[in-house]
Write an enzyme that holds these catalytic residues in place. Structure first.
Site: not given
Ligand code: GDP
Ligand code: IMO
Ligand code: MG
Length: 424
Positions: A16, A40-41, A223, A13
């Site tokens: 990416k 979840g991206h 991840q 998270d």
């Molecule tokens: P990912 O799994 O690595 O793609 O990241 P996620 O989407 O799960 O979580 C990142 C969260 O931070 C999302 O809600 C993005 O919209 C938000 N985000 C990403 N970059 C920034 C930033 O520079 N500032 C803020 N405030 N939010 C950001």
């Molecule tokens: P993105 O791509 C954050 C974590 C789960 C748990 C562990 C194992 O959005 O960064 P799983 O369901 O994969 O067997 O769970 O890995 N986990 C993540 N945490 N971001 C993710 O993906 C994750 N994908 C799995 O919370 O701790």
């Molecule tokens: Mg994510």
């Protein structure tokens, strides 16, 4: 050429999806090579929010080829709802392809994920309960159902019969769970196969040909490094290789194809699920970061654990991924904190100090973070147009992170939107 990998450098998270979406404006191909809908991206464009789980974050560009490689585990039901949701918002999925070798997440994988977590009791991993671990178990057990099988009804029926019979036995006899009506599963998954058949293509070949044609390729990590099955905080990890090296086996490309590896990190640290987190903040600062940063899981909605930036884990990521540069997101979230701390090393119970992340949980037990402290900033930086424009304390913080991680910081995120990125 060029072929860039974007990997998570912490516990996921890191933003990416946002970085891929930004870089995809300069790419012709975006590839996912591991993981499944545990990811979840989030991509934000002009206030429109897209939450992607399996579909590569290049999908918002109509001409970008989006590929799902052999190393992915694909839940067809969830994937179809993601397709439908994008199509209903006017996003075309015609340039999407799935490798015939990709493993299919079956309903018993999801049930077994929940049952085995329950069985672990207090030692549960805190998985996303998307069936990821059980699907990878079957892949390595060599009884998995693949994309090709899903799209060929006779093969699918045969495989569901053999694998499903065994799974029903395990679910009922070991876990006292509910057996599946295999005819029903076959009918349901045959329909998914019909729907997905047009998307099937050899992703290894498509990637190779794109590279030979001189196209720009982005590999989208899901991840993150500390969730890697070997190099993460085992057993509190996922069941795949989210490292840069995982891209090659998960796509079917040679390592010499890769020209650049970008790590993504937050300006602080978060983790969702259980497992060690040395810099975790169980106080009002941690709560504030969660609230201001909207730190709730994109996939499960769970509150994310929050803490200070840990340079020990990011240095680990620099090493195991061979990072060329780092993108640091969410600097804006830290506005309003009087002091910013960064963990530079760990102190062991015997008083000695280590700078490398320990390979085992036992080695990590009792480690205390050694912090350096920096002055914070109060300004709203989310509208800054260049790095130079940022308050001095922000610039100093980023320069210090760069020095402590031993890696150039090429991008700084100051908000969720595509436009809120400062290049250095
Ligand atoms: P990912 O799994 O690595 O793609 O990241 P996620 O989407 O799960 O979580 C990142 C969260 O931070 C999302 O809600 C993005 O919209 C938000 N985000 C990403 N970059 C920034 C930033 O520079 N500032 C803020 N405030 N939010 C950001
Ligand atoms: P993105 O791509 C954050 C974590 C789960 C748990 C562990 C194992 O959005 O960064 P799983 O369901 O994969 O067997 O769970 O890995 N986990 C993540 N945490 N971001 C993710 O993906 C994750 N994908 C799995 O919370 O701790
Ligand atoms: Mg994510």
């Amino acid at each position: 050429m060029p072929a860039n990998i974007v990997v998570g450098s912490q516990w996921g998270d890191e933003g990416k999806g946002k970085i891929i979406d930004i870089l995809a404006s300069r790419a012709e191909v975006v590839v996912r090579s591991q993981g499944g809908n545990n990811a979840g991206h989030t991509v934000v464009n002009n206030g429109e929010v897209y939450k992607l789980h399996l579909i590569p974050s290049g999908i918002l560009y109509p001409d970008t080829l989006c590929l799902i490689g052999a190393g992915v585990v694909l839940d067809p039901k969830d994937f179809i709802s993601e397709l439908d949701s994008l199509e209903s918002r006017g996003i075309s999925t015609k340039n999407l392809k799935i490798d015939p070798r990709a493993q299919i997440v079956m309903p018993w994988h999801i049930q077994l994920d929940g049952l085995s977590e329950k069985f672990r009791g207090n030692s549960d991993i805190g998985t996303t309960k998307r069936g990821i671990g059980p699907a990878y178990m079957d892949k390595y057990e060599r009884c998995g159902i693949r994309m090709y099988d899903l799209c060929h009804p006779e093969v699918l029926a045969e495989k569901i019969k053999s694998t499903g019979t065994l799974k029903n036995k395990i679910i009922t006899a070991v876990y006292n769970g509910d057996a599946y009506d295999l005819d029903k599963v076959t009918a349901e998954y045959t329909e998914y196969g019909k729907r997905l058949a047009p998307y099937m293509d050899d992703v290894s070949v498509l990637t190779y040909e794109a590279d030979k044609a001189g196209k720009t390729i982005m590999f989208e990590g899901a991840q993150a490094t500390l969730l890697d099955i070997d190099f993460g905080t085992y057993p509190y990890v996922t069941s795949s290789h989210p490292l840069s090296a995982g891209v090659c086996v998960g796509t079917g490309v040679g390592p010499k194809t890769i020209t650049n590896v970008i790590g993504v990190a937050k300006a602080y640290t978060t983790r969702v699920g259980k497992g060690p987190f040395p810099t975790e903040l169980n106080d009002e600062i941690g709560d504030k970061i969660r609230k201001v940063g909207g730190e709730f899981g994109t996939t499960t909605g769970r509150p994310r654990r929050t803490g200070w930036f840990d340079a020990v884990i990011v240095r680990h990521s620099v090493r195991v991924n061979g990072l060329d540069s780092l993108a640091i997101n969410k600097l804006d979230t830290l506005s309003g904190l009087e002091k910013l701390k960064v963990c530079v090393a760990y102190k062991l119970p015997d008083g000695s100090v280590i700078e490398n992340f320990p390979p085992t949980l036992e080695g990590l037990a009792g480690c205390e973070p050694v912090y350096e402290e920096f002055d914070g900033f109060n300004e709203d930086i989310s509208n800054a147009k260049s790095f130079d424009e940022l308050p001095q304390n922000c610039k100093t913080y980023i320069e210090k992170l760069e020095e402590l991680c031993g890696c150039h910081i090429s991008m700084v995120g100051i908000g969720p939107d595509r436009s809120q990125i400062l290049e250095r």
